[in-house]
Scaffold this active site. Structure first.
Site, short mmCIF file in Angstrom:
data_model
loop_
_atom_site.label_atom_id
_atom_site.label_comp_id
_atom_site.label_asym_id
_atom_site.label_seq_id
_atom_site.Cartn_x
_atom_site.Cartn_y
_atom_site.Cartn_z
N SER A 74 0.81 -1.23 0.00
CA SER A 74 0.00 0.00 0.00
C SER A 74 0.84 1.28 0.00
O SER A 74 0.33 2.34 -0.31
CB SER A 74 -0.93 0.03 1.20
OG SER A 74 -0.19 -0.01 2.40
N ASP A 87 -3.65 8.40 7.77
CA ASP A 87 -4.81 7.68 8.30
C ASP A 87 -4.47 6.76 9.46
O ASP A 87 -5.24 5.87 9.78
CB ASP A 87 -5.50 6.89 7.17
CG ASP A 87 -4.56 5.85 6.55
OD1 ASP A 87 -3.41 5.71 7.02
OD2 ASP A 87 -4.97 5.18 5.58
N HIS A 112 -0.81 4.95 6.97
CA HIS A 112 -0.06 5.47 5.83
C HIS A 112 0.30 6.94 6.03
O HIS A 112 -0.30 7.61 6.86
CB HIS A 112 -0.89 5.31 4.55
CG HIS A 112 -1.38 3.90 4.37
ND1 HIS A 112 -2.66 3.51 4.65
CD2 HIS A 112 -0.73 2.79 3.96
CE1 HIS A 112 -2.79 2.22 4.42
NE2 HIS A 112 -1.63 1.75 4.01
#
Ligand SMILES: *[C@@H]1O[C@H](CO)[C@@H](O)[C@H](O)[C@H]1NC(C)=O
Ligand SMILES: *[C@@H]1O[C@H](CO)[C@@H](O)[C@H](O)[C@H]1NC(C)=O
Ligand SMILES: *[C@@H]1O[C@H](CO)[C@@H](O)[C@H](O)[C@H]1NC(C)=O
Ligand SMILES: *[C@@H]1O[C@H](CO)[C@@H](O)[C@H](O)[C@H]1NC(C)=O
Length: 373
Positions: free
Chosen positions: A38, A342, A345
């Site tokens: 991610s 968040d 990340h």
């Protein structure tokens, strides 16, 4: 524990290629191939159909740069996007959205999938934690995609070698999730230390594989300091102050990341001896991030670096019952004043800072910029 697990599931939706060409190109690559999770996924996870966390397909994800959700797990661009820009290339399209007609003006592609691991899914299934994986598209699956694509880029060995010697291969960051999954289902630091050599081996094997396939320039990032991440600080916080360093990070978890990085660097040294013709570049994500974690205000992070911009409350603004994008959460008004987006990340501003450290700074060994042909 499963509940806890869901918190790392941050994904992203809808890909979008923003073609922004910068006028000065400090890097001289014709194409870029990216593998990872991610931290660098530009849309594959959502395209792969694993829509368990659809909030990633909505604002505020993407709000800062793209102004809509793109599949990136951030408010805007990622390190890989800044590297593309620094090379004067378009942002990499996610592999799962690549169309045949795009091969005519091909400048690389992104194989990264949010939630991906360095080790194969089987490793986690064998330990009965397979069910918590967001995706089975591990590093070796991504390499398989590369192999498949390769046949449409070049045919003879000579042709492929010529093609790939002008390409940059980004092998990671990958491996962070191998640890996240295990930590979030209750694994101890001591237990997880035993898996570090396996994770490092998976990364170096992938690097060797790509060199055998013709890659010459490879950038292999280490891990970020997980002890400074809002999710770790929230889940593994302690009343014992001595467990925190002077920056407010969890010492033992940072030591774990450092140990992974140390083992990775040593393994890359060995690869350099095996493949002296290749340029195997280590990227020090840990060191680059530590710069702004240590002196947030000095680097423009007036909102702090440990507290998430987008979240639903709690000391680090990370609340598993109200994660970013869910009811009860909200994003801060100025994401670029925060490093953490968040809880898991980073913000575009933080990724830009890291990218700057790689492209213009001293956080790669050997320097990325001297790799001019
Ligand atoms: C991964 O593979 C396993 C076993 O083949 C399967 O049961 C599972 O649904 C897959 N997981 C995902 C997220 O696709
Ligand atoms: C606090 O942590 C330190 C080291 O992490 C440990 O040596 C000490 O025993 C702990 N104190 C308490 C009260 O648990
Ligand atoms: C976490 O979110 C839930 C649901 O919105 C809320 O009830 C709770 O108060 C929040 N916790 C904190 C510490 O803000
Ligand atoms: C590197 O420096 C150049 C010139 O100062 C700047 O234009 C560029 O944005 C920097 N690259 C990154 C990735 O920050």
């Amino acid at each position: 524990m499963k509940m806890l697990f869901t918190l790392i599931l941050s994904f992203c939706l809808i890909f979008y290629f923003n073609v922004e060409i910068v006028s000065t190109s400090p890097l001289h690559y014709d194409s870029i191939f990216n593998f990872g999770d991610s931290l660098s996924d530009t849309g594959n996870f959502l395209l792969s159909g694993a829509m368990a966390f659809p909030v990633i397909g909505q604002l505020p994800y993407g709000e800062t740069f793209f102004r809509h959700a793109t599949g990136r797990c951030s408010d805007g661009r990622l390190v890989v996007d800044f590297i593309s820009e620094a090379s004067g290339l378009p942002h990499l399209p996610p592999y799962l959205a690549l169309r045949k007609d795009q091969l005519h003006s091909f400048h690389g592609v992104n194989f990264a999938v949010a939630g991906a691991t360095a080790l194969d899914a089987k490793f986690f299934y064998d330990q009965s934690i397979g069910k918590v994986l967001w995706t089975n598209d591990s590093l070796s699956v991504q390499l398989g995609w590369f192999k498949q694509l390769k046949s449409s880029l070049c045919t003879t060995k000579q042709e492929c070698d010529n093609y790939f010697k002008k390409s940059l291969f980004l092998v990671g960051e990958i491996g962070g999730n191998d640890y996240n999954y295990a930590y979030f289902v209750g694994g101890s630091i001591k237990q997880l230390r035993a898996s570090v050599p396996l994770v490092v081996e998976a990364i170096t094997k992938a690097t060797s594989f790509l060199i055998e396939e013709g890659a010459v320039e490879l950038l292999v990032p280490g891990n970020f300091p997980i002890g400074c991440s809002a999710v770790y600080l929230t889940l593994f916080g302690s009343p014992n102050k001595t467990e925190y360093d002077r920056n407010g990070c969890l010492k033992a978890y940072n030591a774990f990341s450092k140990n992974h990085n140390y083992q990775l660097k040593r393994a890359l040294d060995m690869l350099r001896q095996k493949y002296p013709h290749a340029r195997i570049i280590y990227a020090d994500y840990y060191g680059a991030a530590m710069r702004f974690i240590h002196a947030p205000r000095h680097h423009g992070f007036t909102g702090g670096t440990l507290t998430a911009c987008c979240g639903g409350g709690g000391p680090y603004n990370f609340n598993n019952s109200a994660r970013c994008g869910h009811i009860g959460s909200r994003a801060c008004s100025n994401p670029s004043s925060h490093a953490n987006w968040d809880g898991i990340h980073l913000t575009e501003a933080a990724y830009r800072y890291v990218a700057m450290g790689l492209v213009n700074g001293t956080f790669t060994t050997p320097p990325l910029r001297s790799s001019l042909k």
